[in-house]
Design a protein around this motif. Structure first.
Motif, short mmCIF file in Angstrom:
data_model
loop_
_atom_site.label_atom_id
_atom_site.label_comp_id
_atom_site.label_asym_id
_atom_site.label_seq_id
_atom_site.Cartn_x
_atom_site.Cartn_y
_atom_site.Cartn_z
N ALA A 19 0.84 -1.21 0.00
CA ALA A 19 0.00 0.00 0.00
C ALA A 19 0.87 1.25 0.00
N GLU A 20 1.95 1.23 0.77
CA GLU A 20 2.85 2.39 0.81
C GLU A 20 3.53 2.60 -0.53
N ALA A 23 1.01 4.05 -2.97
CA ALA A 23 0.70 5.44 -2.62
C ALA A 23 1.82 6.37 -3.06
N ARG A 24 3.06 5.93 -2.94
CA ARG A 24 4.19 6.76 -3.40
C ARG A 24 4.11 6.98 -4.91
N GLN A 25 3.71 5.95 -5.63
CA GLN A 25 3.64 6.07 -7.10
C GLN A 25 2.50 6.98 -7.54
N THR A 26 1.38 6.93 -6.84
CA THR A 26 0.21 7.71 -7.25
C THR A 26 0.13 9.06 -6.54
N GLY A 27 0.95 9.25 -5.50
CA GLY A 27 0.89 10.50 -4.74
C GLY A 27 -0.25 10.53 -3.73
N GLU A 28 -0.90 9.39 -3.56
CA GLU A 28 -2.02 9.31 -2.60
C GLU A 28 -1.49 9.39 -1.17
N GLU A 29 -2.21 10.09 -0.31
CA GLU A 29 -1.85 10.14 1.10
C GLU A 29 -2.69 9.10 1.83
N LEU A 30 -2.03 8.14 2.44
CA LEU A 30 -2.73 7.07 3.13
C LEU A 30 -3.31 7.57 4.45
N SER A 31 -4.52 7.13 4.73
CA SER A 31 -5.15 7.49 6.00
C SER A 31 -6.12 6.38 6.39
N GLN A 32 -6.47 6.35 7.65
CA GLN A 32 -7.39 5.35 8.16
C GLN A 32 -8.18 5.97 9.31
#
Length: 86
Positions: A19-20, A23-32
């Protein structure tokens, strides 16, 4: 900077390596979303810490809710025709 705090809580999200990487590839900021239950009390019963902490949480725009710790469930017992309880 030193804050006038006697305690603090730090929460850090841990995610699977896959997942990390994604997220780095897409620029998404992970949150939960999460929930933390904390008991606030004064064991010596000298101060009204509960009301004080509630006021400070509200003033700091923390979302919080009271949790009812004790439930009373009404139970009705009926006597059976033979005198026993059903």
């Amino acid at each position: 900077m030193v804050a006038p705090k006697k305690w603090f809580l730090k929460v850090e999200g841990l995610f699977a390596q896959a997942a990390e990487s994604a997220a780095r590839q897409t620029g998404e900021e992970l949150s939960q979303e999460f929930c933390i239950a904390i008991t606030i009390r004064d064991p010596r019963q000298q101060y009204d810490v509960y009301s004080s902490v509630t006021r400070h949480l509200t003033a700091s725009n923390f979302q919080h809710n009271n949790i009812q710790l004790r439930n009373q469930v009404p139970v009705q017992l009926r006597n059976a025709p033979d005198g026993s309880q059903a």
